[in-house]
Design a protein around this motif. Structure first.
Motif, PDB file in Angstrom:
ATOM      1  N   SER A 144      22.165  23.323  76.850  1.00 16.73           N
ATOM      2  CA  SER A 144      21.904  23.933  79.024  1.00 16.73           C
ATOM      3  C   SER A 144      22.934  24.447  79.704  1.00 16.73           C
ATOM      4  O   SER A 144      24.282  24.382  79.351  1.00 16.73           O
ATOM      5  N   PRO A 145      22.709  24.804  81.053  1.00 21.63           N
ATOM      6  CA  PRO A 145      23.760  26.286  81.644  1.00 21.63           C
ATOM      7  C   PRO A 145      24.657  25.337  81.747  1.00 21.63           C
ATOM      8  O   PRO A 145      26.162  25.382  81.570  1.00 21.63           O
ATOM      9  N   SER A 146      24.527  23.977  82.805  1.00 15.00           N
ATOM     10  CA  SER A 146      25.079  23.482  83.431  1.00 15.00           C
ATOM     11  C   SER A 146      26.146  22.844  82.608  1.00 15.00           C
ATOM     12  O   SER A 146      27.453  22.709  82.713  1.00 15.00           O
ATOM     13  N   SER A 147      25.526  22.289  81.292  1.00  7.68           N
ATOM     14  CA  SER A 147      26.837  21.778  80.279  1.00  7.68           C
ATOM     15  C   SER A 147      27.497  22.425  80.056  1.00  7.68           C
ATOM     16  O   SER A 147      28.213  22.319  78.964  1.00  7.68           O
ATOM     17  N   ALA A 148      27.562  23.507  79.736  1.00  8.57           N
ATOM     18  CA  ALA A 148      28.016  25.076  78.941  1.00  8.57           C
ATOM     19  C   ALA A 148      29.208  25.497  79.979  1.00  8.57           C
ATOM     20  O   ALA A 148      30.222  25.782  79.856  1.00  8.57           O
ATOM     21  N   ALA A 149      29.025  25.259  81.592  1.00  9.48           N
ATOM     22  CA  ALA A 149      29.381  25.288  82.253  1.00  9.48           C
ATOM     23  C   ALA A 149      30.796  24.742  82.439  1.00  9.48           C
ATOM     24  O   ALA A 149      31.742  24.584  82.762  1.00  9.48           O
ATOM     25  N   SER A 150      30.198  22.704  82.108  1.00 10.51           N
ATOM     26  CA  SER A 150      31.192  21.950  81.965  1.00 10.51           C
ATOM     27  C   SER A 150      32.368  22.202  80.882  1.00 10.51           C
ATOM     28  O   SER A 150      33.380  21.875  80.863  1.00 10.51           O
ATOM     29  N   ASP A 151      31.728  22.306  79.985  1.00 11.11           N
ATOM     30  CA  ASP A 151      32.739  22.848  78.323  1.00 11.11           C
ATOM     31  C   ASP A 151      33.675  24.258  78.931  1.00 11.11           C
ATOM     32  O   ASP A 151      34.851  23.310  78.521  1.00 11.11           O
ATOM     33  N   VAL A 152      33.011  24.671  79.652  1.00 11.25           N
ATOM     34  CA  VAL A 152      34.253  25.964  79.776  1.00 11.25           C
ATOM     35  C   VAL A 152      34.718  25.808  80.941  1.00 11.25           C
ATOM     36  O   VAL A 152      36.871  25.335  80.799  1.00 11.25           O
ATOM     37  N   TYR A 153      34.708  24.574  81.884  1.00 14.60           N
ATOM     38  CA  TYR A 153      35.786  24.054  83.086  1.00 14.60           C
ATOM     39  C   TYR A 153      36.729  23.054  82.170  1.00 14.60           C
ATOM     40  O   TYR A 153      37.831  23.177  82.671  1.00 14.60           O
ATOM     41  N   LYS A 154      36.499  22.019  81.317  1.00 14.26           N
ATOM     42  CA  LYS A 154      37.096  21.619  80.589  1.00 14.26           C
ATOM     43  C   LYS A 154      38.038  22.118  79.578  1.00 14.26           C
ATOM     44  O   LYS A 154      39.066  21.891  80.066  1.00 14.26           O
ATOM     45  N   ARG A 155      38.173  23.030  79.178  1.00 10.04           N
ATOM     46  CA  ARG A 155      38.997  23.998  78.391  1.00 10.04           C
ATOM     47  C   ARG A 155      39.493  24.970  79.514  1.00 10.04           C
ATOM     48  O   ARG A 155      40.926  24.753  78.580  1.00 10.04           O
ATOM     49  N   GLN A 156      39.340  25.324  79.939  1.00 10.40           N
ATOM     50  CA  GLN A 156      40.076  26.273  81.387  1.00 10.40           C
ATOM     51  C   GLN A 156      40.923  24.783  81.773  1.00 10.40           C
ATOM     52  O   GLN A 156      42.324  25.766  81.783  1.00 10.40           O
ATOM     53  N   LEU A 157      40.249  24.085  82.508  1.00  7.42           N
ATOM     54  CA  LEU A 157      41.841  22.304  82.713  1.00  7.42           C
ATOM     55  C   LEU A 157      42.723  21.955  81.482  1.00  7.42           C
ATOM     56  O   LEU A 157      43.829  21.937  82.069  1.00  7.42           O
ATOM     57  N   GLN A 158      42.271  22.400  79.933  1.00  7.81           N
ATOM     58  CA  GLN A 158      42.923  22.005  79.012  1.00  7.81           C
ATOM     59  C   GLN A 158      44.118  23.047  79.683  1.00  7.81           C
ATOM     60  O   GLN A 158      45.597  22.951  78.793  1.00  7.81           O
ATOM     61  N   VAL A 159      43.838  24.198  78.964  1.00  7.22           N
ATOM     62  CA  VAL A 159      44.616  25.532  78.550  1.00  7.22           C
ATOM     63  C   VAL A 159      45.537  24.628  79.935  1.00  7.22           C
ATOM     64  O   VAL A 159      47.271  24.904  80.239  1.00  7.22           O
ATOM     65  N   ALA A 160      45.846  24.481  81.940  1.00  3.55           N
ATOM     66  CA  ALA A 160      46.281  24.474  82.925  1.00  3.55           C
ATOM     67  C   ALA A 160      46.724  23.482  82.394  1.00  3.55           C
ATOM     68  O   ALA A 160      48.665  23.331  82.777  1.00  3.55           O
ATOM     69  N   ARG A 161      46.572  22.250  81.738  1.00  3.04           N
ATOM     70  CA  ARG A 161      47.419  20.882  81.003  1.00  3.04           C
ATOM     71  C   ARG A 161      48.644  21.833  80.111  1.00  3.04           C
ATOM     72  O   ARG A 161      49.952  21.281  80.668  1.00  3.04           O
ATOM     73  N   PHE A 162      48.030  22.570  79.423  1.00  2.00           N
ATOM     74  CA  PHE A 162      49.535  22.683  78.821  1.00  2.00           C
ATOM     75  C   PHE A 162      50.229  23.569  79.377  1.00  2.00           C
ATOM     76  O   PHE A 162      51.736  23.577  78.941  1.00  2.00           O
ATOM     77  N   VAL A 163      50.093  24.462  80.278  1.00  2.43           N
ATOM     78  CA  VAL A 163      50.640  25.171  81.097  1.00  2.43           C
ATOM     79  C   VAL A 163      51.570  24.791  81.844  1.00  2.43           C
ATOM     80  O   VAL A 163      53.204  24.157  82.029  1.00  2.43           O
ATOM     81  N   ALA A 164      51.084  23.059  82.088  1.00  3.59           N
ATOM     82  CA  ALA A 164      52.212  22.934  82.897  1.00  3.59           C
ATOM     83  C   ALA A 164      52.985  21.485  82.378  1.00  3.59           C
ATOM     84  O   ALA A 164      54.171  21.508  82.932  1.00  3.59           O
ATOM     85  N   GLN A 165      53.073  21.376  81.081  1.00  2.00           N
ATOM     86  CA  GLN A 165      53.326  20.324  80.431  1.00  2.00           C
ATOM     87  C   GLN A 165      54.453  21.036  79.992  1.00  2.00           C
ATOM     88  O   GLN A 165      55.271  20.495  79.839  1.00  2.00           O
ATOM     89  N   LYS A 166      54.410  22.686  79.737  1.00  3.27           N
ATOM     90  CA  LYS A 166      55.048  23.023  78.987  1.00  3.27           C
ATOM     91  C   LYS A 166      55.915  23.795  80.295  1.00  3.27           C
ATOM     92  O   LYS A 166      57.696  23.601  80.395  1.00  3.27           O
ATOM     93  N   LEU A 167      55.812  24.221  81.558  1.00  5.75           N
ATOM     94  CA  LEU A 167      57.208  23.805  82.576  1.00  5.75           C
ATOM     95  C   LEU A 167      57.400  23.175  83.085  1.00  5.75           C
ATOM     96  O   LEU A 167      59.010  22.585  83.215  1.00  5.75           O
ATOM     97  N   GLY A 168      57.184  21.763  83.140  1.00  4.15           N
ATOM     98  CA  GLY A 168      57.053  20.327  82.389  1.00  4.15           C
ATOM     99  C   GLY A 168      58.700  20.193  82.071  1.00  4.15           C
ATOM    100  O   GLY A 168      59.363  20.079  82.921  1.00  4.15           O
ATOM    101  N   GLU A 169      58.369  20.137  80.978  1.00  4.99           N
ATOM    102  CA  GLU A 169      59.329  19.999  80.574  1.00  4.99           C
ATOM    103  C   GLU A 169      60.706  20.705  80.173  1.00  4.99           C
ATOM    104  O   GLU A 169      61.396  20.678  79.667  1.00  4.99           O
ATOM    105  N   LYS A 170      60.669  21.803  81.084  1.00  7.33           N
ATOM    106  CA  LYS A 170      61.635  22.594  81.028  1.00  7.33           C
ATOM    107  C   LYS A 170      62.275  22.543  82.936  1.00  7.33           C
ATOM    108  O   LYS A 170      63.192  22.916  82.829  1.00  7.33           O
TER     109      LYS A 170
END
Length: 168
Positions: A1-27
């Protein structure tokens, strides 16, 4: 469903943002994320956007990075990574160029270049800002890559933490 696909994309974007935040925080960098889950900053879309603009206008950040995933359903062969900044000849353009080069180096993805754009997430921040289009979810190969946590982490190169912006 479109709303499920949008939710998956949002989760992926958020996970990438978390990786960025983690790496910056480690520094040792202080990282401020407008969200860490599937919730909005406010109860309505208008209020959410108003509050996000207020956050972006705070003069306490060194850079603002907004993570997104692109789509071009008219041509599903379109692929690659693209970044946006607000105006030519600014620190935002420099930031976008550095990030794009590092992502393409880390992932092997096609470099689709940097572009200026009158987009809220690059226009409103006081700090140099860049909108990262990590790849095209409309491309089957990139969609598979963008769903992979190992690939998502590659979208957050450690070199983000060594950004040196020009003083002019």
């Amino acid at each position: 469903s479109p709303s499920s696909a949008a939710s998956d994309v949002y989760k992926r974007q958020l996970q990438v943002a978390r990786f960025v935040a983690q790496k910056l925080g480690e520094k040792g960098y202080y990282v401020f994320m407008t969200r860490m889950g599937s919730y909005a900053v406010a109860d309505t879309k208008n209020e959410d956007m108003r509050l996000r603009k207020e956050f972006m206008k705070l003069d306490i950040f060194d850079a603002a990075i907004s993570i997104h995933m692109n789509s071009y359903p008219d041509d599903r062969s379109v692929d690659g990574t693209r970044l946006f900044y607000y105006k030519e000849g600014t620190k935002g353009q420099t930031l976008a160029t550095i990030i794009l080069d590092e992502i393409c180096k880390a992932t092997g993805q096609r470099n689709r270049g940097t572009n200026s754009g009158d987009l809220m997430v690059v226009r409103e921040p006081v700090a140099p800002s860049a909108l990262v289009e990590c790849g095209f979810i409309s491309n089957a190969n990139e969609e598979r890559l963008l769903a992979n946590p190992n690939y998502q982490e590659k979208l957050a190169p450690v070199s983000y933490t060594h950004l040196t912006l020009p003083t002019t």
